[in-house]
Design a protein around this motif. Structure first.
Motif, PDB file in Angstrom:
ATOM      1  N   ARG A 122       0.843  -1.187   0.000  1.00 25.55           N
ATOM      2  CA  ARG A 122       0.000   0.000   0.000  1.00 25.55           C
ATOM      3  C   ARG A 122       0.881   1.240   0.000  1.00 25.55           C
ATOM      4  O   ARG A 122       1.714   1.427   0.880  1.00 25.55           O
ATOM      5  CB  ARG A 122      -0.887  -0.009   1.237  1.00 25.55           C
ATOM      6  N   LEU A 123       0.698   2.081  -1.018  1.00 26.47           N
ATOM      7  CA  LEU A 123       1.484   3.311  -1.111  1.00 26.47           C
ATOM      8  C   LEU A 123       0.947   4.376  -0.154  1.00 26.47           C
ATOM      9  O   LEU A 123      -0.263   4.477   0.065  1.00 26.47           O
ATOM     10  CB  LEU A 123       1.456   3.860  -2.531  1.00 26.47           C
TER      11      LEU A 123
ATOM     12  N   LYS B 104       0.490   8.217   0.296  1.00 22.73           N
ATOM     13  CA  LYS B 104       0.511   9.500  -0.415  1.00 22.73           C
ATOM     14  C   LYS B 104       0.460  10.615   0.613  1.00 22.73           C
ATOM     15  O   LYS B 104      -0.460  10.679   1.431  1.00 22.73           O
ATOM     16  CB  LYS B 104      -0.663   9.612  -1.381  1.00 22.73           C
TER      17      LYS B 104
ATOM     18  N   LYS C 162       8.751   7.060   7.136  1.00 19.92           N
ATOM     19  CA  LYS C 162       7.493   6.339   6.893  1.00 19.92           C
ATOM     20  C   LYS C 162       6.390   6.801   7.850  1.00 19.92           C
ATOM     21  O   LYS C 162       5.232   6.902   7.470  1.00 19.92           O
ATOM     22  CB  LYS C 162       7.710   4.844   7.026  1.00 19.92           C
TER      23      LYS C 162
ATOM     24  N   HIS D  99      14.173   9.168  -4.262  1.00 18.17           N
ATOM     25  CA  HIS D  99      12.806   8.776  -4.616  1.00 18.17           C
ATOM     26  C   HIS D  99      12.671   7.252  -4.529  1.00 18.17           C
ATOM     27  O   HIS D  99      11.709   6.738  -3.964  1.00 18.17           O
ATOM     28  CB  HIS D  99      12.446   9.238  -6.040  1.00 18.17           C
TER      29      HIS D  99
ATOM     30  N   TYR E 114      10.449   5.055  -1.818  1.00 17.16           N
ATOM     31  CA  TYR E 114       9.447   4.118  -2.339  1.00 17.16           C
ATOM     32  C   TYR E 114       9.689   2.706  -1.791  1.00 17.16           C
ATOM     33  O   TYR E 114       8.780   2.079  -1.253  1.00 17.16           O
ATOM     34  CB  TYR E 114       9.477   4.124  -3.867  1.00 17.16           C
TER      35      TYR E 114
ATOM     36  N   ASN F 101       7.361   2.988   1.197  1.00 15.99           N
ATOM     37  CA  ASN F 101       6.137   2.984   0.377  1.00 15.99           C
ATOM     38  C   ASN F 101       5.610   4.397   0.150  1.00 15.99           C
ATOM     39  O   ASN F 101       4.418   4.600  -0.051  1.00 15.99           O
ATOM     40  CB  ASN F 101       5.028   2.139   1.002  1.00 15.99           C
ATOM     41  N   LEU F 102       6.503   5.376   0.207  1.00 15.63           N
ATOM     42  CA  LEU F 102       6.105   6.779   0.104  1.00 15.63           C
ATOM     43  C   LEU F 102       6.048   7.254  -1.342  1.00 15.63           C
ATOM     44  O   LEU F 102       6.990   7.041  -2.110  1.00 15.63           O
ATOM     45  CB  LEU F 102       7.095   7.657   0.889  1.00 15.63           C
ATOM     46  N   VAL F 103       4.949   7.881  -1.692  1.00 17.45           N
ATOM     47  CA  VAL F 103       4.810   8.540  -2.992  1.00 17.45           C
ATOM     48  C   VAL F 103       5.615   9.833  -2.920  1.00 17.45           C
ATOM     49  O   VAL F 103       5.441  10.637  -1.998  1.00 17.45           O
ATOM     50  CB  VAL F 103       3.330   8.859  -3.300  1.00 17.45           C
ATOM     51  N   THR F 104       6.512  10.022  -3.878  1.00 17.20           N
ATOM     52  CA  THR F 104       7.303  11.250  -3.957  1.00 17.20           C
ATOM     53  C   THR F 104       7.063  11.893  -5.321  1.00 17.20           C
ATOM     54  O   THR F 104       6.389  11.328  -6.175  1.00 17.20           O
ATOM     55  CB  THR F 104       8.803  10.945  -3.753  1.00 17.20           C
ATOM     56  N   PHE F 105       7.652  13.049  -5.533  1.00 15.34           N
ATOM     57  CA  PHE F 105       7.373  13.812  -6.746  1.00 15.34           C
ATOM     58  C   PHE F 105       8.677  14.176  -7.453  1.00 15.34           C
ATOM     59  O   PHE F 105       9.475  14.952  -6.935  1.00 15.34           O
ATOM     60  CB  PHE F 105       6.570  15.072  -6.405  1.00 15.34           C
TER      61      PHE F 105
ATOM     62  N   SER G 249      -6.720  14.090  -9.226  1.00 13.93           N
ATOM     63  CA  SER G 249      -5.669  13.628 -10.122  1.00 13.93           C
ATOM     64  C   SER G 249      -5.153  14.779 -10.981  1.00 13.93           C
ATOM     65  O   SER G 249      -5.914  15.659 -11.382  1.00 13.93           O
ATOM     66  CB  SER G 249      -6.210  12.511 -11.027  1.00 13.93           C
TER      67      SER G 249
END
Length: 184
Positions: free
Chosen positions: A2-3, A5, A104, A120, A124, A128-132, A164
């Motif tokens: 599970r990511l 966000k 986390k 990044h 991840y 499980n971290l969403v990065t940009f 989105s």
């Protein structure tokens, strides 16, 4: 898997600026000041990592110091997003000093590109971290007279809206001009 966000940012929030690799923020203060001013004009408060302006050869301090800035901003409840000043060639050196449990448990927006790719990937795989993968402070935010409208639009869509981002249209304008950052 599970990511995670991170929450969106809003005007009035604090962003932290870090130098996980190259020491350019300490070498080109006029661009550093411009990036800070631009982020403030966009409505953000800005904190600079304790070590982000250091110059130690090809890096902004020791690996431990550079990781310390990232860890401290993930721990800092006031900081809502972390943006890299610039890439470089040495972000991999800080991996063993990052506190992935802390990261986390305190998910935040992390933005950077180029050498920050290793960070990044680490956030991840380890958190499980969403990065940009996005603009760096010294490049996009320090442009004159201001950040380019295309970059600002998609930065805001990606980080300040819950919905989105939708279809990303290519920019109508671009440049490959090479500037001497050591001159104003």
């Amino acid at each position: 898997m599970r990511l995670i966000k991170p929450k969106k940012i809003e005007k009035g929030d604090t962003v932290g600026l870090v130098s996980p690799s190259a020491p350019l923020a300490g070498l080109v203060p006029h661009r550093t000041e411009k990036a800070i001013k631009m982020l403030e004009e966009m409505g953000f408060k800005v904190k600079i990592g304790k070590n982000a302006l250091k110059v130690k050869g090809y890096t902004a301090g020791s690996p431990k110091e550079r990781a310390e800035d990232i860890n401290s901003f993930f721990k800092d409840k006031e900081v809502k997003a972390i943006i890299c000043f610039i890439g470089g060639n040495h972000s991999n050196q800080i991996l063993k000093y990052l506190d992935f449990r802390l990261i986390k448990n305190n998910p935040k927006i992390f933005v950077g590109y180029s050498d920050a790719t290793v960070l990044h990937f680490a956030f991840y795989t380890q958190c499980n971290l969403v990065t940009f993968y996005g603009p760096a402070a010294l490049t996009q935010f320090a442009e004159n007279p201001r950040i380019l409208p295309y970059t600002e639009k998609y930065f805001k869509k990606a980080l300040m809206e819950s919905k989105s981002i939708g279809k990303i249209k290519p920019s109508l304008y671009w440049t490959d001009e090479i500037l001497d950052w050591f001159k104003k």
